[in-house]
Design a protein around this motif. Structure first.
Motif, short mmCIF file in Angstrom:
data_model
loop_
_atom_site.label_atom_id
_atom_site.label_comp_id
_atom_site.label_asym_id
_atom_site.label_seq_id
_atom_site.Cartn_x
_atom_site.Cartn_y
_atom_site.Cartn_z
N ASP A 21 -69.99 47.51 -30.60
CA ASP A 21 -69.94 46.07 -30.38
C ASP A 21 -71.34 45.47 -30.36
O ASP A 21 -71.58 44.42 -30.94
CB ASP A 21 -69.19 45.76 -29.08
CG ASP A 21 -68.84 44.30 -28.96
OD1 ASP A 21 -68.32 43.73 -29.95
OD2 ASP A 21 -69.10 43.72 -27.89
N TRP A 23 -74.00 46.75 -31.86
CA TRP A 23 -74.50 46.84 -33.23
C TRP A 23 -73.92 45.71 -34.09
O TRP A 23 -74.65 45.05 -34.83
CB TRP A 23 -74.12 48.19 -33.85
CG TRP A 23 -74.40 48.24 -35.31
CD1 TRP A 23 -75.59 48.54 -35.91
CD2 TRP A 23 -73.48 47.93 -36.37
NE1 TRP A 23 -75.46 48.43 -37.28
CE2 TRP A 23 -74.18 48.06 -37.58
CE3 TRP A 23 -72.14 47.56 -36.40
CZ2 TRP A 23 -73.58 47.83 -38.80
CZ3 TRP A 23 -71.54 47.32 -37.63
CH2 TRP A 23 -72.27 47.46 -38.81
N ARG A 24 -72.63 45.45 -33.93
CA ARG A 24 -71.95 44.42 -34.73
C ARG A 24 -72.54 43.04 -34.44
O ARG A 24 -72.81 42.26 -35.35
CB ARG A 24 -70.45 44.42 -34.42
CG ARG A 24 -69.66 43.43 -35.23
CD ARG A 24 -68.20 43.41 -34.79
NE ARG A 24 -68.01 43.17 -33.38
CZ ARG A 24 -68.08 41.97 -32.80
NH1 ARG A 24 -68.35 40.90 -33.51
NH2 ARG A 24 -67.90 41.84 -31.51
N ARG A 25 -72.80 42.75 -33.17
CA ARG A 25 -73.36 41.44 -32.82
C ARG A 25 -74.79 41.28 -33.33
O ARG A 25 -75.20 40.19 -33.70
CB ARG A 25 -73.32 41.23 -31.31
CG ARG A 25 -71.93 40.80 -30.85
CD ARG A 25 -71.88 40.48 -29.38
NE ARG A 25 -71.61 41.73 -28.67
CZ ARG A 25 -72.36 42.23 -27.70
NH1 ARG A 25 -73.44 41.59 -27.31
NH2 ARG A 25 -72.06 43.36 -27.12
N THR A 26 -75.58 42.34 -33.37
CA THR A 26 -76.96 42.22 -33.84
C THR A 26 -77.05 42.26 -35.37
O THR A 26 -78.00 41.74 -35.94
CB THR A 26 -77.86 43.31 -33.24
OG1 THR A 26 -77.35 44.59 -33.59
CG2 THR A 26 -77.94 43.18 -31.74
N ALA A 27 -76.07 42.87 -36.03
CA ALA A 27 -76.10 42.97 -37.49
C ALA A 27 -75.65 41.68 -38.16
O ALA A 27 -76.05 41.39 -39.28
CB ALA A 27 -75.23 44.13 -37.96
N TRP A 28 -74.85 40.88 -37.50
CA TRP A 28 -74.27 39.68 -38.11
C TRP A 28 -75.31 38.66 -38.56
O TRP A 28 -75.22 38.15 -39.68
CB TRP A 28 -73.27 39.06 -37.14
CG TRP A 28 -72.48 37.96 -37.75
CD1 TRP A 28 -72.51 36.65 -37.39
CD2 TRP A 28 -71.57 38.04 -38.84
NE1 TRP A 28 -71.68 35.91 -38.17
CE2 TRP A 28 -71.08 36.75 -39.09
CE3 TRP A 28 -71.12 39.07 -39.65
CZ2 TRP A 28 -70.17 36.47 -40.09
CZ3 TRP A 28 -70.22 38.80 -40.65
CH2 TRP A 28 -69.75 37.51 -40.86
N PRO A 29 -76.32 38.31 -37.75
CA PRO A 29 -77.32 37.33 -38.23
C PRO A 29 -78.06 37.80 -39.49
O PRO A 29 -78.33 37.00 -40.38
CB PRO A 29 -78.27 37.17 -37.05
CG PRO A 29 -77.47 37.56 -35.85
CD PRO A 29 -76.54 38.63 -36.34
N ALA A 31 -76.92 39.90 -41.82
CA ALA A 31 -75.97 39.84 -42.94
C ALA A 31 -75.81 38.40 -43.43
O ALA A 31 -75.81 38.14 -44.64
CB ALA A 31 -74.63 40.42 -42.53
N THR A 32 -75.71 37.46 -42.51
CA THR A 32 -75.58 36.05 -42.88
C THR A 32 -76.81 35.57 -43.64
O THR A 32 -76.70 34.89 -44.66
CB THR A 32 -75.38 35.19 -41.61
OG1 THR A 32 -74.22 35.66 -40.93
CG2 THR A 32 -75.21 33.73 -41.95
N ARG A 33 -77.98 35.93 -43.16
CA ARG A 33 -79.22 35.53 -43.81
C ARG A 33 -79.30 36.09 -45.24
O ARG A 33 -79.69 35.39 -46.17
CB ARG A 33 -80.41 36.01 -42.99
CG ARG A 33 -81.73 35.62 -43.54
CD ARG A 33 -82.85 36.03 -42.59
NE ARG A 33 -84.13 35.78 -43.19
CZ ARG A 33 -84.84 36.68 -43.84
NH1 ARG A 33 -84.44 37.91 -43.93
NH2 ARG A 33 -86.00 36.36 -44.38
#
Length: 77
Positions: A21, A23-29, A31-33
Motif C-alpha cells: 500500500d 509503495w502504491r501510494r508513492t508510485a502513483w505520482p 506514473a501520472t507524471r
C-alpha cells in the motif's frame, strides 16, 4: 519491506500488504507524471502547428507545465 530487493511487495501476502500500500501510494505520482509527459510529447509531434500556437499564446503556462512534466533529455526533450 518484506519483498525481495528491487521487487514490489505483494498485496496478496499478509506480511507485505502494508508495504504494498505504501509503495502504491508513492508510485502513483511518478506514473501520472510519466503519462502526462508522454501525452504532451505526442501532441507536440502530432500537431506541431497547434503546439506552437499554444506556446505563443500562453508562454508562462507552457513553461511551467514543461518544467513540471517534461524531461529535457534525449530525443524527446
Amino acid at each position: 519491506m518484506h519483498a525481495q530487493p528491487g521487487g514490489v511487495p505483494s498485496p496478496f501476502v499478509t506480511a507485505e500488504a502494508a508495504d504494498y500500500d505504501r509503495w502504491r501510494r508513492t508510485a502513483w505520482p511518478l506514473a501520472t507524471r510519466l503519462i502526462l509527459s508522454d501525452v504532451a510529447k505526442g501532441i507536440r509531434f502530432a500537431m506541431p502547428e497547434e503546439y506552437d500556437k499554444l506556446k505563443r499564446r500562453v508562454p508562462r503556462l507552457m513553461n511551467r507545465l514543461r518544467g513540471r512534466y517534461l524531461e529535457d533529455s534525449g530525443m524527446w526533450g
